[in-house]
Design a protein around this motif. Structure first.
Motif, mmCIF file in Angstrom:
data_model
loop_
_atom_site.group_PDB
_atom_site.id
_atom_site.type_symbol
_atom_site.label_atom_id
_atom_site.label_comp_id
_atom_site.label_asym_id
_atom_site.label_seq_id
_atom_site.Cartn_x
_atom_site.Cartn_y
_atom_site.Cartn_z
ATOM 1 N N MET A 1 5.884 4.366 -27.367
ATOM 2 C CA MET A 1 5.418 4.450 -25.992
ATOM 3 C C MET A 1 5.244 3.043 -25.426
ATOM 4 O O MET A 1 4.717 2.155 -26.083
ATOM 5 N N ALA A 2 5.701 2.823 -24.188
ATOM 6 C CA ALA A 2 5.625 1.513 -23.557
ATOM 7 C C ALA A 2 4.181 1.172 -23.218
ATOM 8 O O ALA A 2 3.385 2.046 -22.886
ATOM 9 N N GLN A 3 3.882 -0.112 -23.304
ATOM 10 C CA GLN A 3 2.530 -0.580 -23.004
ATOM 11 C C GLN A 3 2.339 -0.637 -21.493
ATOM 12 O O GLN A 3 3.211 -1.101 -20.763
ATOM 13 N N THR A 4 1.190 -0.149 -21.027
ATOM 14 C CA THR A 4 0.903 -0.183 -19.598
ATOM 15 C C THR A 4 -0.049 -1.320 -19.280
ATOM 16 O O THR A 4 -0.813 -1.765 -20.132
ATOM 17 N N GLU A 5 0.049 -1.777 -18.055
ATOM 18 C CA GLU A 5 -0.886 -2.783 -17.576
ATOM 19 C C GLU A 5 -1.075 -2.599 -16.088
ATOM 20 O O GLU A 5 -0.246 -2.005 -15.405
ATOM 21 N N SER A 6 -2.186 -3.109 -15.612
ATOM 22 C CA SER A 6 -2.507 -2.994 -14.205
ATOM 23 C C SER A 6 -1.659 -3.981 -13.409
ATOM 24 O O SER A 6 -1.440 -5.106 -13.838
ATOM 25 N N PHE A 7 -1.150 -3.537 -12.271
ATOM 26 C CA PHE A 7 -0.434 -4.444 -11.388
ATOM 27 C C PHE A 7 -0.765 -4.106 -9.947
ATOM 28 O O PHE A 7 -1.197 -3.005 -9.634
ATOM 29 N N VAL A 8 -0.564 -5.088 -9.074
ATOM 30 C CA VAL A 8 -0.928 -4.960 -7.671
ATOM 31 C C VAL A 8 0.308 -5.215 -6.819
ATOM 32 O O VAL A 8 1.015 -6.205 -7.022
ATOM 33 N N ILE A 9 0.554 -4.314 -5.875
ATOM 34 C CA ILE A 9 1.652 -4.466 -4.926
ATOM 35 C C ILE A 9 1.053 -4.603 -3.534
ATOM 36 O O ILE A 9 0.171 -3.833 -3.161
ATOM 37 N N SER A 10 1.541 -5.588 -2.771
ATOM 38 C CA SER A 10 1.215 -5.680 -1.354
ATOM 39 C C SER A 10 2.473 -5.335 -0.585
ATOM 40 O O SER A 10 3.556 -5.820 -0.907
ATOM 41 N N ALA A 11 2.321 -4.504 0.419
ATOM 42 C CA ALA A 11 3.454 -4.093 1.243
ATOM 43 C C ALA A 11 3.118 -4.311 2.710
ATOM 44 O O ALA A 11 2.046 -3.927 3.173
ATOM 45 N N LEU A 12 4.041 -4.930 3.418
ATOM 46 C CA LEU A 12 3.929 -5.077 4.862
ATOM 47 C C LEU A 12 4.678 -3.895 5.473
ATOM 48 O O LEU A 12 5.863 -3.686 5.177
ATOM 49 N N VAL A 13 3.991 -3.092 6.263
ATOM 50 C CA VAL A 13 4.569 -1.862 6.820
ATOM 51 C C VAL A 13 4.342 -1.822 8.322
ATOM 52 O O VAL A 13 3.449 -2.484 8.839
ATOM 53 N N THR A 14 5.163 -1.026 9.009
ATOM 54 C CA THR A 14 4.932 -0.845 10.436
ATOM 55 C C THR A 14 3.610 -0.114 10.629
ATOM 56 O O THR A 14 3.224 0.724 9.822
ATOM 57 N N ASN A 15 2.919 -0.462 11.681
ATOM 58 C CA ASN A 15 1.579 0.055 11.935
ATOM 59 C C ASN A 15 1.648 1.258 12.866
ATOM 60 O O ASN A 15 1.450 1.132 14.068
ATOM 61 N N HIS A 16 1.973 2.418 12.287
ATOM 62 C CA HIS A 16 1.888 3.652 13.068
ATOM 63 C C HIS A 16 1.603 4.827 12.137
ATOM 64 O O HIS A 16 1.690 4.705 10.914
ATOM 65 N N SER A 17 1.259 5.937 12.739
ATOM 66 C CA SER A 17 0.814 7.083 11.952
ATOM 67 C C SER A 17 1.921 7.594 11.024
ATOM 68 O O SER A 17 3.100 7.532 11.347
ATOM 69 N N GLY A 18 1.511 8.078 9.864
ATOM 70 C CA GLY A 18 2.422 8.673 8.903
ATOM 71 C C GLY A 18 2.927 7.734 7.835
ATOM 72 O O GLY A 18 3.415 8.187 6.799
ATOM 73 N N VAL A 19 2.829 6.426 8.047
ATOM 74 C CA VAL A 19 3.370 5.470 7.077
ATOM 75 C C VAL A 19 2.589 5.536 5.763
ATOM 76 O O VAL A 19 3.186 5.632 4.687
ATOM 77 N N LEU A 20 1.276 5.504 5.844
ATOM 78 C CA LEU A 20 0.469 5.577 4.625
ATOM 79 C C LEU A 20 0.741 6.874 3.874
ATOM 80 O O LEU A 20 0.856 6.880 2.643
ATOM 81 N N SER A 21 0.879 7.955 4.599
ATOM 82 C CA SER A 21 1.161 9.249 3.971
ATOM 83 C C SER A 21 2.487 9.214 3.209
ATOM 84 O O SER A 21 2.587 9.721 2.086
ATOM 85 N N ARG A 22 3.516 8.591 3.796
ATOM 86 C CA ARG A 22 4.814 8.502 3.124
ATOM 87 C C ARG A 22 4.746 7.635 1.877
ATOM 88 O O ARG A 22 5.346 7.950 0.852
ATOM 89 N N VAL A 23 3.998 6.540 1.947
ATOM 90 C CA VAL A 23 3.858 5.661 0.775
ATOM 91 C C VAL A 23 3.106 6.398 -0.334
ATOM 92 O O VAL A 23 3.537 6.410 -1.487
ATOM 93 N N ALA A 24 1.990 7.025 0.021
ATOM 94 C CA ALA A 24 1.199 7.739 -0.990
ATOM 95 C C ALA A 24 1.980 8.906 -1.581
ATOM 96 O O ALA A 24 1.913 9.160 -2.792
ATOM 97 N N SER A 25 2.748 9.614 -0.752
ATOM 98 C CA SER A 25 3.503 10.754 -1.279
ATOM 99 C C SER A 25 4.636 10.304 -2.193
ATOM 100 O O SER A 25 5.017 11.034 -3.100
ATOM 101 N N LEU A 26 5.166 9.102 -1.978
ATOM 102 C CA LEU A 26 6.164 8.558 -2.899
ATOM 103 C C LEU A 26 5.573 8.478 -4.311
ATOM 104 O O LEU A 26 6.222 8.841 -5.291
ATOM 105 N N TYR A 27 4.337 8.023 -4.397
ATOM 106 C CA TYR A 27 3.660 7.942 -5.694
ATOM 107 C C TYR A 27 3.440 9.335 -6.280
ATOM 108 O O TYR A 27 3.750 9.601 -7.432
ATOM 109 N N SER A 28 2.881 10.229 -5.478
ATOM 110 C CA SER A 28 2.514 11.540 -6.015
ATOM 111 C C SER A 28 3.729 12.375 -6.398
ATOM 112 O O SER A 28 3.700 13.086 -7.402
ATOM 113 N N ARG A 29 4.807 12.310 -5.627
ATOM 114 C CA ARG A 29 6.021 13.078 -5.946
ATOM 115 C C ARG A 29 6.598 12.680 -7.296
ATOM 116 O O ARG A 29 7.225 13.485 -7.970
#
Length: 169
Positions: A1-29
């Motif tokens: 099993m591969a070793q896991t570690e914490s990492f941080v991503i910063s993303a610059l996104v357009t500022n309008h409704s639905g963007v956060l939902s699309r990013v979060a759903s990418l993770y959950s899907r």
């Protein structure tokens, strides 16, 4: 099993409704977990900055970055490297504070460079900002008292020096 570690991503996104939902759903899907997520408008009101902290192996991290880059509203992505970035979190914590413990609690707040933002007859509310390790140490110290309520922000990060997220690849 591969070793896991914490990492941080910063993303610059357009500022309008639905963007956060699309990013979060990418993770959950894809079954990826988000340990911490913060978002806020940048110096340019047309853009928001999303900071996501996850714990996974290198292959999963690469997959996440590739998938995020495919999203239309994601303009820039940067994996924030330890030592090259400043990480901060904030907590607001309400502590039961009988008179006999107040001086000790206030002393700890000063040692941890926190700020008392509300003081009532029975409770003290403290604001503390810092590296995650500092936040965790303060919470651990407070475990000897009755913590009435705790609000913990997610991690936010910025690159050291003059490089910016807009400059990233």
């Amino acid at each position: 099993m591969a070793q896991t570690e914490s990492f941080v991503i910063s993303a610059l996104v357009t500022n309008h409704s639905g963007v956060l939902s699309r990013v979060a759903s990418l993770y959950s899907r894809r079954g990826f977990n988000i340990d911490s997520l913060t978002v806020g408008v940048t110096e340019d009101p047309a853009f928001s900055r999303i900071t996501i902290c996850s714990d996974c192996d290198d292959a999963t991290k690469e997959q996440i970055v590739k998938q995020l880059k495919k999203l239309y509203d994601v303009k820039k992505i940067n994996v924030m490297k330890r030592g090259e970035s400043v990480y901060r979190e904030m907590i607001l914590v309400k502590i039961s504070s009988p008179r006999s413990a107040r001086a000790e609690i206030m002393s700890a707040v000063n040692i941890f460079r926190g700020k008392i933002v509300d003081m009532g007859v029975e409770a003290i509310t403290v604001e503390l900002t810092g590296e995650p390790s500092k936040i965790n140490a303060f919470i651990e110290y407070l475990s000897q008292y009755e913590i009435l309520e705790l609000c913990h922000t997610g991690l936010t990060a910025i690159s050291r020096g003059t490089s910016t997220l807009k400059d990233s690849e």
